[in-house]
Structures are given as structure tokens and as C-alpha cells.
Design an enzyme around this catalytic site. Structure first.
Site, PDB file in Angstrom:
ATOM      1  N   THR A  94       0.772  -0.923   0.053  1.00 38.78           N
ATOM      2  CA  THR A  94      -0.165   0.065   0.109  1.00 38.78           C
ATOM      3  C   THR A  94       0.684   1.297  -0.020  1.00 38.78           C
ATOM      4  O   THR A  94       2.030   1.236   0.370  1.00 38.78           O
ATOM      5  CB  THR A  94      -0.690  -0.074   1.541  1.00 38.78           C
ATOM      6  OG1 THR A  94      -1.899  -0.906   1.050  1.00 38.78           O
ATOM      7  CG2 THR A  94      -1.457   1.335   1.952  1.00 38.78           C
TER       8      THR A  94
ATOM      9  N   ASN B 289       4.304  -9.832 -10.140  1.00 39.50           N
ATOM     10  CA  ASN B 289       3.012  -9.933  -9.926  1.00 39.50           C
ATOM     11  C   ASN B 289       2.417 -11.392 -10.484  1.00 39.50           C
ATOM     12  O   ASN B 289       1.378 -11.657  -9.958  1.00 39.50           O
ATOM     13  CB  ASN B 289       2.118  -8.994 -10.545  1.00 39.50           C
ATOM     14  CG  ASN B 289       2.405  -7.426  -9.667  1.00 39.50           C
ATOM     15  OD1 ASN B 289       2.116  -7.712  -8.568  1.00 39.50           O
ATOM     16  ND2 ASN B 289       2.905  -6.500 -10.390  1.00 39.50           N
TER      17      ASN B 289
ATOM     18  N   GLU C   1       6.521  -1.133  -9.533  1.00 42.98           N
ATOM     19  CA  GLU C   1       7.072  -2.399  -9.837  1.00 42.98           C
ATOM     20  C   GLU C   1       7.585  -2.802 -11.120  1.00 42.98           C
ATOM     21  O   GLU C   1       6.826  -2.452 -12.343  1.00 42.98           O
ATOM     22  CB  GLU C   1       5.930  -3.490  -9.458  1.00 42.98           C
ATOM     23  CG  GLU C   1       5.713  -3.583  -8.179  1.00 42.98           C
ATOM     24  CD  GLU C   1       4.115  -4.108  -7.762  1.00 42.98           C
ATOM     25  OE1 GLU C   1       4.159  -4.439  -6.662  1.00 42.98           O
ATOM     26  OE2 GLU C   1       3.585  -4.467  -8.760  1.00 42.98           O
TER      27      GLU C   1
END
Lengths: 404, 404
Positions: free
Chosen positions: B195, B399, B276
Site C-alpha cells: 500500500t 505479480n 514494480e
């Protein structure tokens, strides 16, 4: 380019549609050694309906088609599509190209120019070498054939890994009515601004206005419910032509509408199955929303989330990312009434992980090639279903590794 | 995990803020062998302002903080953050965990419970092992130090590849006012629902309500203008605490607001730089829109487009994808008034490729690590700037390749 693992086993046998003929040619717009132009001729009396991209930067052919939709169906009509160049963002020159191509088609086929529809799919911002197309039109016209729809499906491909076709024959009051359609699309937009194009033909008899209403209605629950990467093309085009040759009036006929819906849904699913880099076909079903519009917001939020799509690619039962996508959708939701399932497996309910949730069972389920994510919001009757694919290294490779 | 190529050379030297002390500990919530809990103590009289995620599925700590924002600043306050578990979508158990942690912090620090703010970041849907945190609190309280802000920045990291800090000293009417902030975030949401968390401290003197207004205003043009993957966390939290220890009243002071804006923008950019898989830092500037809101729609449409982001990753000057993103944004646009530039290179104008456009020059520009995409819509005065990164194989690997 390898064929998508989600592709159908083969191109289907499509029924011939009386009043429709096809021809293809290699004009060399961009591709070498393959057909890149297709002409479809529609006999006089054919009703034509269409749905187009809402993009503010839509292409010259799209703008031209939109102007022509209401033209008198008594005359013959024609559709000319090229692949390799989208004639989008080409300013006044793009308009001139459409004028040149449509005029040549009108001259060759005898269809009035306001019944000549075109589409272009491929790279954006490059002038369309329309002379190469114009040079093929007389020959295309003389080669028109009732059996060439499969060639047409191939000619309109850009980065598609397989040609897309779907058809159906439906018996209405003792007479067969036939539907045959083709589509292209691979990602909402493929590397060179490739586009979703769909052409569907039927020998049903129906007034143009009624056909348009039916097509708009069905489009909302088929092509408007698929997403590969949330990107919207400058050139998306769906056209449906009804020749009336069967003599069967299908106005208000539920069986016909159901059959047309099936063909449209089949083609829509094939576009997702050819999504760039796709390895999973995913159905996202949302129920229990306050409104259908809210359900659609949630479904698209899930289907477009890079984190959900990468989790699916990784066969990871990461339902937390589904919770996240529900939360960010903007739709009304009550965390503690939310339930989520993967296939038949309830993974979360009442605002928390389901008491009998098994990570092993969920992980096993995620190995399937066809997946279903179900979300019930528990606060109303609104519902929506959308279809998508996963987000993989293949997508990055197609869109980033090679210069377009 | 390699450090992002876009990371700053080092963690900055941050000014100490009188009235604020920090301590960190290894509670073993999820990570081993590292600190995963941080406590910040705020002296009585500290004004606290906050901005939180709007997600409908926001976490228990976020809901608790939102309730407490207006509490009386005369008393001491405390902030307790854990990494490794987000305590989101954990139902009534999540609420109990917040209660247990805040009670323990209140008891140890002497701050009233309605002045104890928490945040949790990490995996979603797992019960927070709050006893492990509670067990550390007495020791944290006794270890509080004015110089431990860098340790605090490390303790709140999840998949971040570097600790994020920014600070500034601004002289107001002859007295130095200090600002020091830390942040975490790596992607809008990292693999485990990590977060964005931001904590900024200052010794400025300002009423809580005035501080809240300033923070909300600045948030709109800093943290609300960054996007990595368009996904929105269940736990995003920004808090600003003003101890007043400098004695300098900054109410309505433009220099202070400018300094606070700089610190917030610096931290916001660092979150993007740790996106990312990011290899490029991209500024998207939109001008000439009908309204600022329309400009923001266009800027976010570009910054969130997977096709634009993969083109940037591929160092491809694919301005057609920018045209597409403008078109799909929903903002008012006139294709023929649109112009697009990459850095100082005009690539398209007046609805077409710029006459002097050089593909070679544009391609050379795309090799830079810091890029600027400028779009002028040419129809008004609305403008917006957002910051993003590219979409790479690294994002997919983080991911999808590893199970979370």
C-alpha cells in the site's frame, strides 16, 4: 507468431448467405505475400446496421461509415476493408483516401457511393497508400464469390493469430434463416493500432431501423462486454447486413435475435481468445449490485485490473486483488456483504475469507484454461458479465519488445 | 529484489522535528529478520491531518483513522504502523485487532486512544497476529528517539526496493521551520496488497483544520497525480503531523505550503520510481483542455494505458498510442487541434504527424530514463500533470511469476 492456445480447433463451416459475395486480393498496403483487402458485395434491398468506436480520435473510415448508415437500402451496397494501415490520425489526406476508395468501389460495383462502407486497420498516422487498393478493385469485383468468406476473414487480420468466424442457421416458421460473421481483433488494440472489426451477414428480412436497434441492443451485451487491456481503438467497427433473401421477416423475432446474439457472442469471445499473450479465458460475473451499471463497473474494474490479470496468469488464487478491484470500482459496495467465488469455490463471504476456504482447492482451480470469477455484492439485483484474458509476459513481448 | 534503477542515490539527511520521536522493532508479523513495526510519538499540541483511500473495501485501520481525525490536538498522539499484513477484509476480527493495538499504544505512551492512529500494509484477508505487535509496544515506547526516522522508513517497507524519505527546512520570518517525511509504496498496490503509506512531520504551528485543508489541497496535485498500474489500494494513507515546536505560525503561509508541496511531490515521485518493474520515470503533461478535470482524464488515460506504457518500455516513439489514449479518455477533444510532443520534439499536430517529425530523433529521445509526454488539446485552458512509469516484464514477473 504462434497461434493462441485459446483458439478454436478450426475455422467453422459457415452457411452461405444469399445476396452476399466476397473477394480478396493482395494490394501490398503493408504486408507482403498475403491478401490484405476484402470486398463484400450486398445485393439491392440489404439492410445495413452498424456500431462504431466512440473514440474522440476515430478514423476517417469510421466517420464516413457513420454518415452513411441511414442510406436507402433499396440500392446495392459494398464493404471494402484493408489491413496494414488504419487511416487514422491522417487529417484531410485520410478523408481524400476514403473518397478515392469509395468512389472506385461505387464505380466497379454499381452501388451508390453512400452505400459503400470502408474500414482500415493497422498502423496509425501513416498516409494510406490508397492507389494500391484502388488498383485492385476492378479485379476484386469480377472475382466476387458466395463461398469466399473464409478468405475474407483472413484478409482483414493484422496481428490476429487465427481467423475468426461464427455462423448459425435458425428455423423460423419452417424456413431456414442463415447468419455468418467474421471478426478480427487481438487485444482491444494490437501493436499497430490494429482494431476490432466485425462483419455479420444474414438472409433475414428486417427493416434497417429495426436491425440497427437489435444490433445496438445485442452489442451492449457482447462486444461491449469484452476487454483485453482496457484500451479502445480508433477504428472499432461492427456492421450487420441483412439481405432479406430468405423471405423470412424476423422483425421482433426472439429466435432470430437469440441466434444473432449467439453469433455475436461467439465472435466476441474469439477476440478475447486471441488477446495478446492470452493463456486464460476468464468470465467475470457480477450479481447483487445496486444497478446493472454498478455491476458493470465492478466487472470491468476486475477484468481490467493489471494485478488481477497477472494473478490469473500466475495461477494464483489471489482473491485479495478481487476485493481491491471491487473497492476501487466506484460502485456502491458493502464490504461485509461481499462474496467472491472462483468457479464453484466460495473464497470470501461476509467481509472475510470463507470459513471452509481451501487454498489448495482454489489453486488447483486456477490451473484451468477457462476460469470464472463470481462476485455477489449482496445489496441489490444489478448484474453484468464481461469476458477477458490474463496479462502475461506475452503481452509485454508483443507490445514492448518489438518496435512497431 | 534488485533496487529500482530509478531510485535516488541514497536516503536523504532529514531534519529532526522537535516533538516527534520514533522507534522500530521486529515483531515477526510476516517478515523474518527485519523490523516490521514502527511507532511515532507526537508531543501534546500536535495537529494531525490525513487523507485516505476512497476504496469501498478499505481496511479496518483506515476506517479507524478516519473516525479519529478530528480528535483534540491538545493531547499527545501516536502512530503505529506494521508491515506484512494489511488487516484488510478481515471483518470483525480486523476491528478487534485495531482495538487491541491502539489500546496498547495508548497505555504505553499516555496518548488518549482517540489520538492513536494505525496503519497495516501487506497481505489481505489474513487475520492480523496483533499479539505479536502488542508484545513489542512497551519496548518501542522506551526506545523512542528523535533520530530514528530512517529506521522508521525501512520498517514500513513491503516490496519496496528502497526506503523513501524527503525533507526540507524553510526559513519563515527569520525562523527555520522543518519538514521531514517518509513513504512506502511500490506500484499502487504491490503483490501482497502492499500500500502507499506516507507520514510527514513538521515543527510548524498550524491549527488542525487549516492543516487538513492544506494537506487535502496539496494531495490533489501530488499523491493523487501518480499512477503505476491504475490499481487502488485498500489501505492508502497519508498523514501530516505539525508539532508547533518551532513556534512559527504557518497558517496561510505560501512559503511553507510550497515547501510542504515539494516534500510531498518528492515522496510521490519516489513511489513511482519504485513502481514494480519500472525502468522509466514519465511525466505526462496535458494542456489546452476544456477543463482541468478533462485534462486530468486525458493525462490518466495516457498514464494508465498498457499500450502506452509498454511502448515506453520498448523505447518506441509510438505516438499513435497516445492518440488512442486521448481518444478513449472521455474528455472533449478535437482530433484536428491535437498536438503531441515527446520532450521538446513535436511528433503530431493539427490532426496528423508533424511535418518535420523525425522518427530517428524521437527514438533517440525515448532512450532517456526520464521522459516527458506533452499533449495540447488546443480547445481551452485546462491543464494537469501526472507521473507514471513504464510497464515491463519486471511487472509481470513480480505479480505473476511468484505466488503471493
Amino acid at each position: 507468431m504462434n497461434i493462441s492456445p485459446l483458439a478454436p480447433a478450426q475455422f467453422p463451416d459457415l452457411p452461405e448467405i444469399a445476396g452476399v459475395t466476397f473477394a480478396t486480393a493482395a494490394a501490398g498496403v503493408k504486408y507482403k505475400d498475403r491478401d490484405d483487402v476484402m470486398l463484400a458485395y450486398l445485393a439491392p434491398g440489404t439492410a445495413v446496421a452498424g456500431v462504431f468506436t466512440r473514440s474522440a480520435t476515430r478514423s476517417a473510415p469510421v466517420l464516413d461509415c457513420q454518415e452513411k448508415l441511414g442510406s436507402d437500402p433499396a440500392a446495392a451496397a459494398a464493404i471494402l476493408v484493408n489491413s496494414g494501415n488504419s487511416n487514422a490520425f491522417t487529417g484531410g489526406r485520410g478523408v481524400s483516401s476514403v473518397q478515392a476508395v469509395t468512389q472506385a468501389v461505387a464505380t466497379a460495383t454499381g452501388a451508390p457511393i453512400d452505400r459503400v462502407f470502408t474500414a482500415s486497420t493497422g498502423v496509425i498516422g501513416e498516409p494510406l497508400p490508397h492507389n494500391r487498393i484502388v488498383a485492385q478493385i476492378a479485379e476484386l469485383n469480377s472475382a466476387l464469390s458466395a463461398t469466399a468468406i473464409k478468405d475474407a476473414a483472413h484478409a482483414i487480420m493484422t496481428t490476429d493469430t487465427f481467423a475468426k468466424g461464427a455462423g448459425m442457421t435458425v428455423n423460423i416458421n419452417g424456413t431456414d434463416v442463415k447468419i455468418a460473421g467474421i471478426a478480427k481483433g487481438s487485444g482491444m488494440i494490437a501493436p499497430d493500432m490494429a482494431t476490432m472489426l466485425v462483419y455479420i451477414f444474414t438472409d433475414a428480412k428486417i427493416a434497417q431501423r429495426d436491425l440497427q436497434q437489435m444490433v445496438s441492443r445485442l452489442n451492449a451485451k457482447t462486444f461491449n462486454c469484452i476487454t483485453v487491456d482496457s484500451d479502445t481503438s480508433t477504428s472499432d467497427t461492427l456492421m450487420v447486413a441483412a439481405t432479406g433473401a430468405s423471405g423470412v421477416d424476423v422483425t421482433g423475432d426472439a429466435d432470430f435475435e437469440h441466434a444473432l446474439n449467439s453469433v455475436m457472442q461467439d465472435l466476441a469471445h474469439q477476440v478475447v481468445r486471441d488477446g495478446e499473450g492470452a493463456t486464460k479465458f476468464v468470465t467475470v460475473g457480477v450479481t447483487g449490485a445496486q444497478t446493472d451499471a454498478d455491476a458493470r463497473k465492478v466487472a470491468l474494474s476486475i477484468a481490467n485490473s493489471p494485478l488481477v490479470k497477472t494473478a490469473i496468469a500466475g495461477e494464483d488464487a489471489n482473491w485479495g486483488r478481487v476485493v481491491m478491484a471491487v473497492g476501487k470500482s466506484g460502485a456502491a459496495a458493502d464490504r461485509d456483504k461481499l462474496s467472491i467465488r472462483f468457479g464453484d469455490i466460495t473464497v470470501a463471504e461476509n467481509g472475510w475469507r470463507a470459513p471452509n476456504y481451501s487454498e489448495d482447492a482454489a489453486s488447483e482451480y486456477m490451473k484451468n484454461q477457462e476460469l470464472e470469477i463470481g462476485v455477489d455484492l449482496g445489496i441489490g439485483d444489478g448484474q453484468s458479465t464481461v469476458w477477458t484474458c490474463d496479462l502475461t509476459h506475452g503481452y509485454i513481448s508483443i507490445n514492448a519488445d518489438y518496435r512497431s
